[in-house]
Every structure is written in structure tokens, then in C-alpha cells.
Enzyme design. Sequence first.
Site, PDB file in Angstrom:
ATOM      1  N   CYS A   2      -6.589  -4.061   0.124  1.00  0.00           N
ATOM      2  CA  CYS A   2      -7.525  -2.985   0.457  1.00  0.00           C
ATOM      3  C   CYS A   2      -7.701  -2.990   1.971  1.00  0.00           C
ATOM      4  O   CYS A   2      -8.271  -3.921   2.537  1.00  0.00           O
ATOM      5  CB  CYS A   2      -8.866  -3.195  -0.243  1.00  0.00           C
ATOM      6  N   GLU A 103      -4.804   3.889  -0.772  1.00  0.00           N
ATOM      7  CA  GLU A 103      -3.572   3.109  -0.839  1.00  0.00           C
ATOM      8  C   GLU A 103      -2.402   4.032  -0.528  1.00  0.00           C
ATOM      9  O   GLU A 103      -2.477   5.235  -0.780  1.00  0.00           O
ATOM     10  CB  GLU A 103      -3.378   2.464  -2.214  1.00  0.00           C
TER      11      GLU A 103
END
Length: 224
Positions: A2, A103
Site C-alpha cells: 500500500c 494499486e
Amino acid sequence: MCGRFTLAYPRADLIKRYRAVTMSDIEPRYNIVPSTDIVVIRDSGTGREILMMHWGLIPHWAKDIKMLPLLLNARAESLVIKPSFKHAFRRQRCLIPASGFYEWKQMADGRSKQPFYISAKDGNPLSFAGLWESATVDEVVINSCTIITTKSNELIHPIHDRMPVILPPEAWDTWLTPSPLPDDILMAILMKPLASEHMHLWPVSPAVGRINNQGDQLILPVNE
């Protein structure tokens, strides 16, 4: 992994949801990047507090932070053995709220990547499992944190093989307690990714890749 996320909930909503006793003012952020201060929830001993911490864990024993790797994420599988994380894992656990996270998917041409935005279907904040530390650097106390990751669920796996550990409300009290807990209890919380049916995702503009860009236009869907 992340490495970028968003947080755009009003202060009052966060205080109510996390039953916090204190919280400073915050502004909506749609492109939260590493090495900046982010919102963290921890148990203060007299209730939950919401405060800002540097994103990138600095272990309490660090002598020269310039020599440290950028500890944005911590793999759940190695928290018990990694020197950088095992102290905080046992006693200094936190939550990191997010509206969603980004992402990037490698495209078929092998050269470009498409960003995707991932959030909760019910519109509530995602509560990332995190660790925090306090370190004294050049006589200044720095509070810092990291986001724990685990294997991705079926929804996210085609994009990335890792995702943040996202904790449901029923796990918050256990996770936030400052008391030592058996490793197996903590690991049982961490090793299960949030189920795919609770999340959704869509492609967004590559503009999110530029760290100075902000605004809710970054999370609008685009054609992949």
C-alpha cells in the site's frame, strides 16, 4: 503493498465511528503519499485518540534514520521476527483509516501501468492494521507508523498480490489493546484478507501518479 491512499471523511464522522476522545483538525486528502503525516488511531490508556504520525516506521532503537529503508509497509507473515517491527507488534498497534487506496496493474504491453482505486462497498472507512513507534532523532521525538499487508483477496489479486490488512470493527478492541497478547491471537486477525464482496474497484486517471495532484477527480472512474 500500500503506497497511496485517500482519506476524505469529516472529522466528526471519524470521531464517532472510532469512539475517539480526541482528534485534531484534518483536511480531505485524495493522494496521500509516503513520508508524510497521516491519521492514526491508537489506545491512549484513557480512550482512543486520533493523531498524526509520519508514514514510514522509525524503530525506537534507530540511530541514523538516513540508513533505514523506507518502512511504509510491514508483511504480516514476518512481524514476529523482523527487528524493525516485533517491538511495536507486541505493544504498539494502531489503526489507519482510509477512504480507499490505489494499486497499479501492469498492462499487457509490459511498459505501462493502470492505476485502480479500491474502497468499501458500504462507503465506510477502511481500517488498516498498523504499527507505531516513537523515536528520538536529533533530540526531537518522532511518532511514526507503518501499514501491515497480507495476501490479496480474489478481487485485488489480478492487480497486485498484496493488500493492506483491513480490520472489521469487532477486531478493533483486541488489536488496539496496549497489553501484550499471544502471537497466535494477533496473527489470526492479520492473516485473513477482507473478503472481496465487501470491496469494489475501478480504473482511475494516471494523474494520481504525480504526488502533487489532489482532488476528488483522482478517484473518478475512467476507461481502462
